[in-house]
Each structure stands twice: as structure tokens, then as C-alpha cells.
Design a protein around this motif. Structure first.
Motif, PDB file in Angstrom:
ATOM      1  N   PHE A 219       0.804  -1.227   0.000  1.00 52.86           N
ATOM      2  CA  PHE A 219       0.000   0.000   0.000  1.00 52.86           C
ATOM      3  C   PHE A 219       0.839   1.281   0.000  1.00 52.86           C
ATOM      4  CE2 PHE A 219      -2.927  -3.080   2.156  1.00 52.86           C
ATOM      5  CZ  PHE A 219      -3.984  -2.983   1.275  1.00 52.86           C
ATOM      6  N   HIS A 220       2.171   1.180   0.193  1.00 49.13           N
ATOM      7  CA  HIS A 220       2.918   2.374   0.595  1.00 49.13           C
ATOM      8  C   HIS A 220       2.796   3.547  -0.380  1.00 49.13           C
ATOM      9  CE1 HIS A 220       6.169   1.152  -2.136  1.00 49.13           C
ATOM     10  NE2 HIS A 220       6.734   2.320  -1.912  1.00 49.13           N
ATOM     11  N   ASP A 221       2.733   3.268  -1.694  1.00 51.28           N
ATOM     12  CA  ASP A 221       2.703   4.376  -2.665  1.00 51.28           C
ATOM     13  C   ASP A 221       1.328   4.575  -3.303  1.00 51.28           C
ATOM     14  OD1 ASP A 221       5.169   5.593  -2.511  1.00 51.28           O
ATOM     15  OD2 ASP A 221       6.108   4.311  -4.024  1.00 51.28           O
ATOM     16  N   ILE A 222       0.278   4.114  -2.644  1.00 47.81           N
ATOM     17  CA  ILE A 222      -1.069   4.228  -3.218  1.00 47.81           C
ATOM     18  C   ILE A 222      -1.435   5.689  -3.521  1.00 47.81           C
ATOM     19  CG2 ILE A 222      -2.154   4.212  -0.905  1.00 47.81           C
ATOM     20  CD1 ILE A 222      -3.746   2.471  -3.816  1.00 47.81           C
ATOM     21  N   GLY A 223      -0.845   6.622  -2.758  1.00 50.71           N
ATOM     22  CA  GLY A 223      -1.105   8.049  -3.000  1.00 50.71           C
ATOM     23  C   GLY A 223      -0.628   8.512  -4.367  1.00 50.71           C
ATOM     24  N   LYS A 224       0.261   7.732  -5.006  1.00 48.07           N
ATOM     25  CA  LYS A 224       0.733   8.119  -6.344  1.00 48.07           C
ATOM     26  C   LYS A 224      -0.368   8.024  -7.393  1.00 48.07           C
ATOM     27  CE  LYS A 224       5.675   7.312  -5.868  1.00 48.07           C
ATOM     28  NZ  LYS A 224       6.803   6.401  -6.188  1.00 48.07           N
ATOM     29  N   ALA A 225      -1.457   7.323  -7.049  1.00 46.54           N
ATOM     30  CA  ALA A 225      -2.600   7.278  -7.979  1.00 46.54           C
ATOM     31  C   ALA A 225      -3.132   8.689  -8.246  1.00 46.54           C
ATOM     32  CB  ALA A 225      -3.706   6.398  -7.406  1.00 46.54           C
ATOM     33  N   THR A 248       3.441  15.031  -2.171  1.00 40.08           N
ATOM     34  CA  THR A 248       2.103  14.956  -1.557  1.00 40.08           C
ATOM     35  C   THR A 248       1.634  13.495  -1.425  1.00 40.08           C
ATOM     36  OG1 THR A 248       0.966  15.109  -3.693  1.00 40.08           O
ATOM     37  CG2 THR A 248       1.368  17.192  -2.530  1.00 40.08           C
ATOM     38  N   HIS A 249       2.359  12.536  -2.065  1.00 37.58           N
ATOM     39  CA  HIS A 249       1.778  11.185  -2.152  1.00 37.58           C
ATOM     40  C   HIS A 249       1.661  10.443  -0.811  1.00 37.58           C
ATOM     41  CE1 HIS A 249       5.929   9.555  -2.511  1.00 37.58           C
ATOM     42  NE2 HIS A 249       5.406   8.440  -2.055  1.00 37.58           N
ATOM     43  N   PRO A 250       2.580  10.621   0.169  1.00 33.25           N
ATOM     44  CA  PRO A 250       2.360   9.869   1.426  1.00 33.25           C
ATOM     45  C   PRO A 250       1.095  10.323   2.162  1.00 33.25           C
ATOM     46  CG  PRO A 250       4.650  10.585   1.247  1.00 33.25           C
ATOM     47  CD  PRO A 250       3.885  11.307   0.182  1.00 33.25           C
ATOM     48  N   HIS A 273       4.489   7.717   6.479  1.00 34.58           N
ATOM     49  CA  HIS A 273       5.824   8.115   6.951  1.00 34.58           C
ATOM     50  C   HIS A 273       6.991   7.409   6.267  1.00 34.58           C
ATOM     51  CE1 HIS A 273       3.402   9.538  10.585  1.00 34.58           C
ATOM     52  NE2 HIS A 273       3.759  10.572   9.872  1.00 34.58           N
ATOM     53  N   HIS A 274       6.749   6.748   5.133  1.00 37.15           N
ATOM     54  CA  HIS A 274       7.874   6.014   4.539  1.00 37.15           C
ATOM     55  C   HIS A 274       8.930   6.913   3.900  1.00 37.15           C
ATOM     56  CE1 HIS A 274       5.135   6.275   1.023  1.00 37.15           C
ATOM     57  NE2 HIS A 274       6.226   6.184   0.290  1.00 37.15           N
ATOM     58  N   HIS A 275       8.693   8.227   3.844  1.00 38.20           N
ATOM     59  CA  HIS A 275       9.731   9.151   3.357  1.00 38.20           C
ATOM     60  C   HIS A 275      10.291  10.028   4.472  1.00 38.20           C
ATOM     61  CE1 HIS A 275       9.607   8.240  -0.933  1.00 38.20           C
ATOM     62  NE2 HIS A 275       8.292   8.138  -0.828  1.00 38.20           N
ATOM     63  N   GLU A 276      10.090   9.631   5.708  1.00 39.62           N
ATOM     64  CA  GLU A 276      10.679  10.366   6.840  1.00 39.62           C
ATOM     65  C   GLU A 276      12.097   9.860   7.077  1.00 39.62           C
ATOM     66  OE1 GLU A 276       9.141  12.817   8.132  1.00 39.62           O
ATOM     67  OE2 GLU A 276       6.975  12.482   7.987  1.00 39.62           O
ATOM     68  N   SER A 302      14.149  -0.360   2.219  1.00 41.85           N
ATOM     69  CA  SER A 302      13.751  -1.191   1.066  1.00 41.85           C
ATOM     70  C   SER A 302      13.281  -0.314  -0.094  1.00 41.85           C
ATOM     71  CB  SER A 302      12.604  -2.136   1.472  1.00 41.85           C
ATOM     72  OG  SER A 302      12.945  -2.865   2.616  1.00 41.85           O
ATOM     73  N   ASP A 303      12.573   0.754   0.236  1.00 41.17           N
ATOM     74  CA  ASP A 303      12.015   1.657  -0.775  1.00 41.17           C
ATOM     75  C   ASP A 303      13.132   2.390  -1.529  1.00 41.17           C
ATOM     76  OD1 ASP A 303       9.951   3.073  -2.112  1.00 41.17           O
ATOM     77  OD2 ASP A 303      10.106   4.725  -0.691  1.00 41.17           O
ATOM     78  N   ILE A 304      14.090   2.920  -0.787  1.00 44.53           N
ATOM     79  CA  ILE A 304      15.179   3.685  -1.425  1.00 44.53           C
ATOM     80  C   ILE A 304      16.024   2.749  -2.298  1.00 44.53           C
ATOM     81  CG2 ILE A 304      17.245   5.078  -1.019  1.00 44.53           C
ATOM     82  CD1 ILE A 304      15.982   5.906   1.676  1.00 44.53           C
TER      83      ILE A 304
HETATM   84 FE   LIG Z   1       6.782   6.744  -1.727  1.00 43.78          FE
END
Ligand SMILES: [Fe+2]
Ligand SMILES: [Fe+2]
Length: 349
Positions: A219-225, A248-250, A273-276, A302-304
Motif C-alpha cells: 500500500f505504501h505508494d497508493i497516494g501516487k494514484a 504529496t503522495h504519502p 511516513h515512509h519518506h521520513e 527497502s524503498d530507497i
Molecule cells: Fe513513496
């Protein structure tokens, strides 16, 4: 084994046949026709207007009868989310936007003959998990775009299947399969899920923690939709305005998910918070170390790493060693003992 070609107009059918026939034996059918021969094919190439309900219904029926087709290539008419989402929801293993060059299409089809470093069975398992995962992610994005409820259960089920594939066949099969067959945000979410699961396994986490991790990753990047594809897939540097939009995506993902049944506070926290970063330089809330949970720390690394090693049309794949060196250079932002533990995942597993 012949290539089966499916189109919704005679013109498209003839044009596709002409593209493929110099290299392959080709069978073909017009969508909605009576005699489907595609169950005997290993690869199908589909070109059809995916806004037309009848086309979608006919494709569903066709693939329902032919589950063994290894390669399902869709050619869609525009670089628009709706088409890509629909193609993956129908089980596409690769989506190209028209006009696709003959060379690119032939290269994708020829790929099945290339030597594969891992056993066929491992790649088959990874491919099945990737197809299920891509369909779940596509349907989530589609629901967000349409303002409809998200199918949380399917996404979690797909995450669980990815975890099984990683556990059984390892990270290498997963990276190879996903990078070969998927693009853009779908590729990214699938890869992050696999990398996070493998990181969790290497840390010896228990199954419930692995489940939290793969759900958060799915689910982490669902805001990218909510972000236009022109910005999301832009090759090269983003300007300040575009970067602000991406950032704005998170919070957008958090807003989308917060009312959904089956989404735990931990998943919501990870999505937001995955970009904190530990030093407070991340976004959207500029959290500091004490407020960032373990699961978020694992997901962020993992994301980076994934963003560095994924396949993009405009850049070569970065070697895993180089990506790990970049992460190792992020002292102050990431938890260094975790980064040290990640070394084995990044380089060896
Ligand atoms: Fe992200
Ligand atoms: Fe991400």
C-alpha cells in the motif's frame, strides 16, 4: 509454439500479423469471435480498445479458458492510467503504449528464449505472484481514481503470495521477473514488497511481522494514484513544483486509506511516513528518530534501494552494489545497524 494475436478490428489484426509473421508462426482472432485457439499458445499479443465493455468481457473469457499462457502482452492506445490498469487487471504480463516498434515487440517475445539463470519453476512461481500482485495494485489505483472503495483483502492476499514466492524462490528470481515484465509504479510496488519481505526474513522476523511488512509495502505508494503520469514517469530531473507534487503522495495515500476496513494503524503509519528520515529532514511530517517505527525504518531502506535498482526506460539498471553504497552513505537519515543488516539482502540474497 505459435504466437496468438487478438484485436478488436480487422485493421489492427492485419497490422499486428504483418509485424510478427516474418519471425513467428501466428494464429489470430477477432475479439468476440467463436473459435479461440489461444489455449495452445505460449504468448498472446492483444491490441484492443479497453474502454469497450464487450472487449473486456471477451478478454476475460478468453484468458479464463487459457491460464497457461506465459506471456500476455497488451498494446494500449494511450499512455493513460485507465488502459494500463485495465490491462494488468486482465492479467497482462507486459503493457506497451502504441505505437510500439517492431524491434521492441519482437525483443519482448524473444525474451522467453534467453537463458535463465534460475530454474524455470522458480521463475514460474515468481511470475504468477507478480501477475497477481500487479493486478491487485492496478485495481487499487483504479479504485482510487474512481473514488471507489479499495479491495484491501486482494492486496493483502497478493502480498502474501509475494512473500511465499520470496521465501521459496529467493529475491533474485523476484527481481529478475518483475523487472522484466512490469513497469513504472506497479514494478516499484512489487519490487519494494519483495525486498521488504526478504529484508524481514533475513532479520528473522516472525510471520505476523512479515505480514505487516508486506501489507505496508503493497500500500505504501497508493497516494501516487493521485499524481499525473506525466510527472510520475518523467525522465530526468523534476522541477521544484513537480517535486512538491510528488511529495504529496504519502499524505494522499494516508487520506485514501484511513477510512478503509482492514487497514491497521501500523499500515497507515507506514504509508504516511515512509519518506521520513531519522534526522527530521523527510516528509510530510518531518518526524525525528523517536517517532519512526521499526517497520517504517525497514520499509524506507527497502524503498530507497528499490528506487535505485528498478528498470526505467531512460536509464540502465543500477548494480546492486552501487545502490547499497548510496544507502550506506545516508548516515544520520537511516538507521545504520539496519543498513548494515541490509547488506546481505542488497548484495547476496
Ligand atoms: Fe513513496
Ligand atoms: Fe516507494
Amino acid at each position: 509454439m505459435p504466437i496468438h494475436v487478438v484485436a478488436d478490428t480487422v485493421d489492427k489484426l492485419m497490422s499486428l500479423r504483418a509485424t510478427l509473421e516474418p519471425q513467428y508462426a501466428v494464429t489470430s482472432e477477432l475479439l468476440g469471435g467463436a473459435n479461440s485457439q489461444c489455449s495452445e499458445s505460449e504468448a498472446v499479443v492483444v491490441t484492443a480498445d479497453l474502454r469497450v465493455v464487450e472487449n473486456i468481457a471477451a478478454l476475460k473469457e478468453m484468458f479464463g479458458k487459457s491460464a497457461n499462457i506465459r506471456k500476455r502482452i497488451f498494446l494500449v492506445d494511450q499512455k493513460a492510467r485507465l488502459f494500463t490498469v485495465q490491462a494488468y487487471a486482465l492479467g497482462a504480463t507486459r503493457v506497451f503504449v502504441n505505437p510500439v516498434t517492431q524491434a521492441r515487440l519482437l525483443a519482448e517475445l524473444a525474451d522467453r528464449h534467453s537463458p535463465e539463470p534460475n530454474s524455470d519453476e522458480a521463475l514460474h512461481g515468481a511470475r504468477e505472484a507478480a501477475t497477481t500482485g500487479a493486478a491487485a495494485i492496478a485495481s487499487m489505483f483504479s479504485a482510487v481514481l474512481a473514488g471507489k472503495p479499495i479491495d484491501v483483502g486482494s492486496a493483502k492476499g497478493a502480498g502474501s503470495r509475494i512473500a511465499d514466492s520470496i521465501q521459496e524462490d529467493g529475491l533474485c528470481s523476484w527481481l529478475e521477473t518483475v523487472r522484466r515484465h512490469h513497469e513504472g509504479t506497479y514494478q516499484h510496488c512489487l519490487l519494494v514488497t519483495g525486498v521488504a519481505v526478504d529484508f524481514g526474513l533475513s532479520l528473522g522476523l516472525a510471520r505476523p511481522d512479515i505480514e505487516r511488512l508486506h501489507s505496508a509495502a503493497m500500500f505504501h505508494d497508493i497516494g501516487k494514484a493521485k499524481i499525473p503520469l506525466a510527472v510520475l514517469d518523467k525522465p530526468g530531473r523534476l522541477d521544484a513544483q513537480e517535486r512538491a507534487l510528488i511529495e504529496t503522495h504519502p499524505a494522499a495515500g494516508y487520506e485514501v486509506l484511513k477510512g478503509s476496513a482492514g487497514i491497521s494503524p501500523e499500515i497507515l503509519d507506514a504509508v504516511r511516513h515512509h519518506h521520513e528520515y531519522l534526522d527530521g529532514s523527510g516528509y510530510p511530517d518531518a518526524l525525528c528518530a523517536g517517532s519512526i517505527s521499526d517497520i517504517v525504518r525497514i520499509l524506507t531502506i527497502s524503498d530507497i534501494f528499490t528506487a535505485l535498482i528498478e528498470r526505467r526506460q531512460y536509464k540502465p539498471i543500477m548494480p546492486r552494489e552501487q545502490a547499497y553504497e548510496i544507502i550506506r552513505g545516508m548516515q544520520g537519515k537511516l538507521e545504520m545497524p539496519l543498513v548494515a543488516a541490509f547488506r546481505d539482502v542488497a548484495l547476496n540474497r
